[in-house]
Design a protein around this motif. Structure first.
Motif, PDB file in Angstrom:
ATOM      1  N   LEU A 173       0.849  -1.186   0.000  1.00 27.49           N
ATOM      2  CA  LEU A 173       0.000   0.000   0.000  1.00 27.49           C
ATOM      3  C   LEU A 173       0.882   1.233   0.000  1.00 27.49           C
ATOM      4  O   LEU A 173       1.994   1.204   0.527  1.00 27.49           O
ATOM      5  N   GLN A 174       0.376   2.297  -0.560  1.00 21.45           N
ATOM      6  CA  GLN A 174       1.089   3.569  -0.563  1.00 21.45           C
ATOM      7  C   GLN A 174       0.340   4.557   0.321  1.00 21.45           C
ATOM      8  O   GLN A 174      -0.885   4.568   0.332  1.00 21.45           O
ATOM      9  N   LEU A 175       1.082   5.363   1.050  1.00 19.34           N
ATOM     10  CA  LEU A 175       0.463   6.458   1.779  1.00 19.34           C
ATOM     11  C   LEU A 175      -0.023   7.459   0.739  1.00 19.34           C
ATOM     12  O   LEU A 175       0.778   8.001  -0.016  1.00 19.34           O
ATOM     13  N   PRO A 176      -1.341   7.704   0.666  1.00 19.35           N
ATOM     14  CA  PRO A 176      -1.814   8.661  -0.343  1.00 19.35           C
ATOM     15  C   PRO A 176      -1.368  10.074   0.019  1.00 19.35           C
ATOM     16  O   PRO A 176      -1.282  10.431   1.191  1.00 19.35           O
ATOM     17  N   ASP A 177      -1.086  10.853  -1.001  1.00 19.75           N
ATOM     18  CA  ASP A 177      -0.806  12.265  -0.775  1.00 19.75           C
ATOM     19  C   ASP A 177      -2.063  12.929  -0.241  1.00 19.75           C
ATOM     20  O   ASP A 177      -3.184  12.512  -0.568  1.00 19.75           O
ATOM     21  N   LEU A 178      -1.887  13.971   0.543  1.00 18.18           N
ATOM     22  CA  LEU A 178      -3.026  14.782   0.928  1.00 18.18           C
ATOM     23  C   LEU A 178      -3.621  15.406  -0.333  1.00 18.18           C
ATOM     24  O   LEU A 178      -2.881  15.736  -1.268  1.00 18.18           O
ATOM     25  N   PRO A 179      -4.928  15.608  -0.374  1.00 19.79           N
ATOM     26  CA  PRO A 179      -5.531  16.218  -1.567  1.00 19.79           C
ATOM     27  C   PRO A 179      -5.389  17.739  -1.607  1.00 19.79           C
ATOM     28  O   PRO A 179      -6.090  18.407  -2.362  1.00 19.79           O
ATOM     29  N   TYR A 180      -4.478  18.283  -0.825  1.00 22.93           N
ATOM     30  CA  TYR A 180      -4.196  19.717  -0.735  1.00 22.93           C
ATOM     31  C   TYR A 180      -2.812  19.840  -0.112  1.00 22.93           C
ATOM     32  O   TYR A 180      -2.257  18.858   0.398  1.00 22.93           O
ATOM     33  N   SER A 181      -2.251  21.025  -0.140  1.00 23.98           N
ATOM     34  CA  SER A 181      -0.914  21.204   0.438  1.00 23.98           C
ATOM     35  C   SER A 181      -0.981  21.138   1.964  1.00 23.98           C
ATOM     36  O   SER A 181      -2.049  21.318   2.560  1.00 23.98           O
ATOM     37  N   ARG A 182       0.146  20.913   2.584  1.00 26.33           N
ATOM     38  CA  ARG A 182       0.192  20.786   4.051  1.00 26.33           C
ATOM     39  C   ARG A 182      -0.145  22.081   4.766  1.00 26.33           C
ATOM     40  O   ARG A 182      -0.463  22.077   5.949  1.00 26.33           O
ATOM     41  N   THR A 183      -0.128  23.211   4.070  1.00 30.84           N
ATOM     42  CA  THR A 183      -0.484  24.492   4.682  1.00 30.84           C
ATOM     43  C   THR A 183      -1.884  24.954   4.295  1.00 30.84           C
ATOM     44  O   THR A 183      -2.349  25.981   4.778  1.00 30.84           O
ATOM     45  N   ALA A 184      -2.570  24.215   3.443  1.00 31.49           N
ATOM     46  CA  ALA A 184      -3.830  24.677   2.863  1.00 31.49           C
ATOM     47  C   ALA A 184      -4.979  24.793   3.857  1.00 31.49           C
ATOM     48  O   ALA A 184      -5.908  25.552   3.628  1.00 31.49           O
ATOM     49  N   LEU A 185      -4.944  24.047   4.949  1.00 32.76           N
ATOM     50  CA  LEU A 185      -6.068  24.058   5.888  1.00 32.76           C
ATOM     51  C   LEU A 185      -5.891  25.082   7.003  1.00 32.76           C
ATOM     52  O   LEU A 185      -6.746  25.204   7.878  1.00 32.76           O
ATOM     53  N   GLN A 186      -4.781  25.817   6.955  1.00 31.36           N
ATOM     54  CA  GLN A 186      -4.546  26.852   7.957  1.00 31.36           C
ATOM     55  C   GLN A 186      -5.545  27.984   7.748  1.00 31.36           C
ATOM     56  O   GLN A 186      -5.912  28.248   6.603  1.00 31.36           O
ATOM     57  N   PRO A 187      -6.019  28.657   8.764  1.00 29.14           N
ATOM     58  CA  PRO A 187      -5.593  28.582  10.165  1.00 29.14           C
ATOM     59  C   PRO A 187      -6.335  27.526  10.971  1.00 29.14           C
ATOM     60  O   PRO A 187      -6.105  27.377  12.164  1.00 29.14           O
ATOM     61  N   HIS A 188      -7.210  26.762  10.345  1.00 29.90           N
ATOM     62  CA  HIS A 188      -8.049  25.814  11.072  1.00 29.90           C
ATOM     63  C   HIS A 188      -7.289  24.561  11.519  1.00 29.90           C
ATOM     64  O   HIS A 188      -7.499  24.073  12.621  1.00 29.90           O
ATOM     65  N   ILE A 189      -6.453  24.044  10.629  1.00 36.67           N
ATOM     66  CA  ILE A 189      -5.575  22.917  10.955  1.00 36.67           C
ATOM     67  C   ILE A 189      -4.195  23.287  10.442  1.00 36.67           C
ATOM     68  O   ILE A 189      -4.020  23.573   9.261  1.00 36.67           O
ATOM     69  N   SER A 190      -3.230  23.281  11.330  1.00 34.95           N
ATOM     70  CA  SER A 190      -1.885  23.757  10.989  1.00 34.95           C
ATOM     71  C   SER A 190      -1.091  22.728  10.199  1.00 34.95           C
ATOM     72  O   SER A 190      -1.379  21.526  10.224  1.00 34.95           O
TER      73      SER A 190
END
Length: 192
Positions: free
Chosen positions: A3-20
């Motif tokens: 199995l592969q760890l799927p990429d997030l469907p957005y960048s790691r900063t995209a959910l800020q400020p709600h999720i860092s």
């Protein structure tokens, strides 16, 4: 095939400020990756190594089930979020929600009550039962509606690693942020 760890469907900063980005690095990069790595280690060289993750969840038990279900639940959770989401659902999903709960605000209130009532680690889900009715259910630890007859539509991860870096032990504040990120288009696409 591992199995592969799927990429997030957005960048790691995209959910800020709600999720860092820090929370996503910990939650996706370490916890989710750990579940995928555990599943791969357990299925290597077995008849399960050719199955998709969903089938591994449905055909395993014990520690393999725990890791596989956590990996699947996290895959689903990431899809339920989007940086340009939030607001209210529309179309058929809105009709179902209004018919079942009265309106989306009542859905949020009931969902939040269920999520706040989970003692310790778990998940809160909006599901569709085989008869078409919607319901809110909570599962403990790695348990998932995927192993039952209901279709998962939406999930919120209420394990502390999902929110502690951003909100410490204030799950209610995390839930407020969660609703600002709900990807209603994805939720609607899961309706049967």
């Amino acid at each position: 095939m591992p199995l592969q760890l799927p990429d997030l469907p957005y960048s790691r900063t995209a959910l800020q400020p709600h999720i860092s980005a820090e929370t996503l690095d910990l939650h996706h990069g370490r916890h989710h990756r750990g579940y995928v790595d555990t599943v791969n280690a357990r299925i290597a060289g077995t008849e399960l190594d050719a199955l998709p993750l969903e089938e591994i969840v449905r055909n395993s038990q014990g520690s393999l089930f725990q890791a596989a279900a956590q990996a699947w639940n996290h895959d689903f959770f990431w899809q339920c979020l989007h940086p340009r989401a939030g607001g209210d659902p529309h179309g058929l999903l809105a009709e179902h929600i209004n018919g079942q709960f009265g309106d989306v605000q009542k859905l949020r209130e009931e969902f939040n009550r269920a999520a706040l009532a989970v003692f310790g680690s778990g998940w809160t889900w909006l599901v569709q039962h085989p008869d078409g009715k919607l319901a809110i259910v909570s599962t403990r630890n790695a348990n998932t509606p995927l192993t039952g007859s209901s279709t998962p539509l939406l999930v919120c991860d209420v394990w502390e690693h999902a929110y502690y870096s951003d909100y410490q032990n204030e799950r209610a504040r995390f839930l407020q942020a969660f609703w600002k990120l709900v990807n209603w288009d994805f939720v609607a696409s899961q309706l049967s």
